[in-house]
Design a protein around this motif. Structure first.
Motif, PDB file in Angstrom:
ATOM      1  N   GLY A 166       0.626  -1.327  -0.019  1.00  0.00           N
ATOM      2  CA  GLY A 166      -0.148  -0.087   0.014  1.00  0.00           C
ATOM      3  C   GLY A 166       0.935   1.448   0.175  1.00  0.00           C
ATOM      4  N   ASP A 167       2.114   1.258  -0.240  1.00  0.00           N
ATOM      5  CA  ASP A 167       2.913   2.471  -0.110  1.00  0.00           C
ATOM      6  C   ASP A 167       3.050   2.964  -1.758  1.00  0.00           C
ATOM      7  OD1 ASP A 167       4.735   4.235   0.417  1.00  0.00           O
ATOM      8  OD2 ASP A 167       6.536   2.990   0.656  1.00  0.00           O
ATOM      9  N   HIS A 168       2.076   3.975  -1.817  1.00  0.00           N
ATOM     10  CA  HIS A 168       1.775   4.588  -3.138  1.00  0.00           C
ATOM     11  C   HIS A 168       2.712   5.882  -3.313  1.00  0.00           C
ATOM     12  CE1 HIS A 168      -1.965   2.613  -4.317  1.00  0.00           C
ATOM     13  NE2 HIS A 168      -2.144   2.530  -3.211  1.00  0.00           N
ATOM     14  N   ASP A 169       3.316   6.256  -2.007  1.00  0.00           N
ATOM     15  CA  ASP A 169       4.477   7.270  -2.138  1.00  0.00           C
ATOM     16  C   ASP A 169       5.784   6.870  -2.859  1.00  0.00           C
ATOM     17  OD1 ASP A 169       2.670   9.130  -1.222  1.00  0.00           O
ATOM     18  OD2 ASP A 169       3.212   8.858   0.959  1.00  0.00           O
ATOM     19  N   ALA A 170       6.126   5.674  -2.797  1.00  0.00           N
ATOM     20  CA  ALA A 170       7.428   5.113  -3.085  1.00  0.00           C
ATOM     21  C   ALA A 170       7.401   3.823  -3.829  1.00  0.00           C
ATOM     22  CB  ALA A 170       8.231   4.834  -1.927  1.00  0.00           C
ATOM     23  N   PRO A 171       6.674   3.920  -5.141  1.00  0.00           N
ATOM     24  CA  PRO A 171       6.680   2.673  -5.862  1.00  0.00           C
ATOM     25  C   PRO A 171       7.811   2.086  -6.266  1.00  0.00           C
ATOM     26  CG  PRO A 171       5.887   4.660  -7.188  1.00  0.00           C
ATOM     27  CD  PRO A 171       6.190   5.010  -5.666  1.00  0.00           C
ATOM     28  N   ALA A 172       8.114   0.801  -6.210  1.00  0.00           N
ATOM     29  CA  ALA A 172       9.334   0.243  -6.697  1.00  0.00           C
ATOM     30  C   ALA A 172       9.256   0.060  -8.164  1.00  0.00           C
ATOM     31  CB  ALA A 172       9.329  -1.296  -6.257  1.00  0.00           C
ATOM     32  N   LEU A 173      10.553  -0.303  -8.947  1.00  0.00           N
ATOM     33  CA  LEU A 173      10.685  -0.375 -10.199  1.00  0.00           C
ATOM     34  C   LEU A 173      10.940  -1.711 -10.672  1.00  0.00           C
ATOM     35  CD1 LEU A 173      10.475   1.738 -12.403  1.00  0.00           C
ATOM     36  CD2 LEU A 173      13.082   1.793 -12.599  1.00  0.00           C
ATOM     37  N   GLU A 174      10.190  -2.307 -11.568  1.00  0.00           N
ATOM     38  CA  GLU A 174      10.530  -3.485 -11.996  1.00  0.00           C
ATOM     39  C   GLU A 174      10.630  -3.702 -13.563  1.00  0.00           C
ATOM     40  OE1 GLU A 174       7.573  -6.201 -10.416  1.00  0.00           O
ATOM     41  OE2 GLU A 174       6.140  -6.191 -12.016  1.00  0.00           O
TER      42      GLU A 174
END
Length: 572
Positions: free
Chosen positions: A552-560
């Motif tokens: 639920g961390d929309h502030d820091a989306p990961a990159l894949e």
């Protein structure tokens, strides 16, 4: 301009635009007339703002930088530092110059809407791939040195002037009656300025664009869906009360916000409109700001009425390693019933001069894919023939409705231009325009799905084989995904049903076969993506990344990574 914007001297930017081995161009919008200073180590450069429609802009040309250097920089307005912002969680912005001989690394993509980055915005339009990329490059969600590119190329639909967001509609409604034409679509320059602010003001993206050099070109939604699809479409628009204001505002704001930064200092110096800015700066009182409004509107009006009067296409050279040719596939179309062309004669001549060998890799940026799925290619070619009267005037009217209704207006729907550019590219790839490149790659967007295909000479044509690998690599969208129900339909229609149908109906309308045949290497996939490519010893590496939200961390989306491909290319 909102009250929030008015409180800040720096309204938008800084944006790092054209950068080469020893110079850089920094673009800003400010809240008032002022002097803008950029300092990068011992190098200092300044520029006075110019005005347009009550807005203020500066383009600072920073020269004397060291090749291959990464130098932190600051921006000051009338002696007060405004960038980087105090307390910023992001690294210092830097000017990163090109290092001659270093393998080129380039990001690219298209189609990005500007909605919030919280759960509501992500539920609506998915996670912004550009913002996710920004946070990874800043070290917020991973190592800061992760495959940093030399530049990013935005291939159209940076802003949506027709399909506006809630935030944009709120701004429009505060200015005028949205029950009257053009309703919730953009009407004038002021609304375009706000739309660009929405697109580029998110803190993470703003930091990225202050450091990563960018090149841009428009597509239809920067002005309006199906822009310059056909003569009939153009007549419909010109019959409205609002189209003239839209196109003048769209082209004028594009020149200011996007196009100026595409050009080198020498290219800008040859631009008649920019000459007004530099002449004023050289001879006017230092406290007097040039108001470019009248000249800008007249320029945009003429650029629309006489497309050959101005060229939006441009080229970037990276030594013997690569050439990037970026093509305007919208503003310069020829739409007369007896002559349809993606590019006018002057533009086609210019493109022919740029499509040549003697580089290892030739990249052609076109917002519209040059090589669609083969079946869809022939459906579009059939659509052009049908609308042009191949089966009579009654079916011609039906063809025009189909052309506008289902967007049959890519390169394939301009067969004369497609065949001409195909001939040019084949001459490059067979070594008839200098040493054949190792690869010739069309970089495109627009279609809201991504794929890689490769072309070869059609069998039994008697034509010589290609010496270059000829590719089409699409990245679309950055943030504007198709609804899931549309993804299946797009895949089936483009890569299934359209295949056998396309060839049959095209032959029935006497559409000639292309001298090339092509097929998928990867794809299609439908995620929000940002693509990258890198020149390697073997040839090219390409990969596509997306942002993902965990816990639920929309502030820091990961990159894949979504997809990748290694292209092994011959040496010549």
């Amino acid at each position: 301009m909102s009250d929030e914007q008015q409180t800040d001297t720096l309204v938008l930017g800084p944006m790092m635009r054209y950068v080469d081995t020893d110079s850089a161009t920094v673009w800003v919008e400010t809240s008032r007339a002022c002097e803008v200073v950029v300092e990068a180590g011992p190098v200092r450069a300044s520029a006075r703002t110019f005005g347009a429609h009550g807005h203020h802009y500066a383009l600072v040309e920073v020269e004397g930088l060291e090749p291959g250097s990464r130098v932190p920089y600051t921006v000051s307005v009338d002696g007060e530092q405004v960038w980087p912002e105090a307390g910023s969680p992001y690294p210092e912005p830097v000017i990163a110059t090109i290092q001659a001989g270093k393998p080129l690394r380039m990001a690219y993509g298209s189609c990005r809407t500007s909605v919030s980055h919280d759960q509501a915005g992500n539920d609506l339009h998915g996670v912004d791939a550009l913002r996710s990329y920004s946070m990874r490059m800043a070290g917020v969600t991973g190592e800061a040195d992760f495959r940093w590119p030399d530049l990013v190329v935005f291939l159209g639909d940076q802003v949506y002037a027709d399909e506006t967001t809630d935030a944009m509609r709120e701004f429009i409604a505060a200015r005028r009656d949205i029950e009257q034409a053009p309703w919730t679509e953009l009407a004038d320059y002021e609304e375009y300025a706000h739309l660009y602010w929405l697109a580029w003001s998110d803190p993470a993206n703003r930091w990225l664009l202050s450091t990563l050099p960018s090149s841009m070109i428009f597509d239809d939604h920067d002005v309006r869906d199906d822009w310059n699809t056909s003569y009939a479409w153009r007549q419909q628009m010109e019959a409205t009360s609002w189209w003239h204001g839209r196109i003048v505002a769209g082209l004028g704001s594009y020149w200011v916000y996007q196009h100026l930064g595409n050009l080198s200092k020498a290219e800008r110096a040859a631009d008649p409109l920019w000459q007004r800015v530099t002449s004023h700066a050289a001879f006017a009182d230092a406290s007097e700001e040039l108001d470019l409004t009248e000249a800008l509107d007249a320029f945009a009006d003429r650029a629309d009425a006489e497309p050959s009067s101005y060229r939006w296409s441009y080229v970037r050279e990276f030594g013997d390693q690569a050439r990037l040719v970026v093509i305007d596939t919208r503003a310069g179309r020829v739409l007369e019933p007896d002559h349809r062309a993606m590019l006018d004669d002057e533009e086609m001549t210019w493109l022919s001069e740029q499509l040549r060998g003697d580089v290892d890799h030739l990249f052609v940026g076109s917002s519209l894919p040059f090589l669609l799925a083969p079946g869809l290619h022939y459906v579009e070619a059939f659509g052009e023939a049908l609308a042009g009267g191949a089966w009579g005037s009654r079916l011609g009217r039906l063809g025009e409705k189909l052309r506008q209704g289902v967007d049959l207006e890519h390169w394939a729907a301009f067969q004369e231009s497609f065949q001409a550019v195909t001939d040019m590219v084949m001459e490059v790839a067979t070594g008839r325009r200098g040493r054949a490149p190792r690869t010739v790659t069309f970089l495109s967007g627009d279609v809201h799905h991504s794929f890689v295909s490769e072309a070869r000479v059609r069998p039994r044509t008697g034509l010589p084989p290609l010496k270059s690998r000829l590719l089409q690599a699409v990245c679309s969208p950055i943030r504007n995904p198709l609804p899931r129900r549309m993804r299946f339909a797009t895949a089936v229609l483009s890569y299934g049903v359209a295949g056998p149908i396309g060839h049959v109906v095209a032959r029935s309308a006497k559409v000639p076969d292309a001298p090339l045949t092509w097929s998928l290497l990867r794809g299609p996939w439908f995620d929000n993506n940002l693509a990258s490519l890198e020149v390697t010893d073997d040839g090219l590496a390409l990969w596509w990344v997306r942002g993902t939200v965990t816990d639920g961390d929309h502030d820091a989306p990961a990159l894949e990574t979504v997809a990748s491909i290694e292209v092994v290319a011959p040496r010549h």
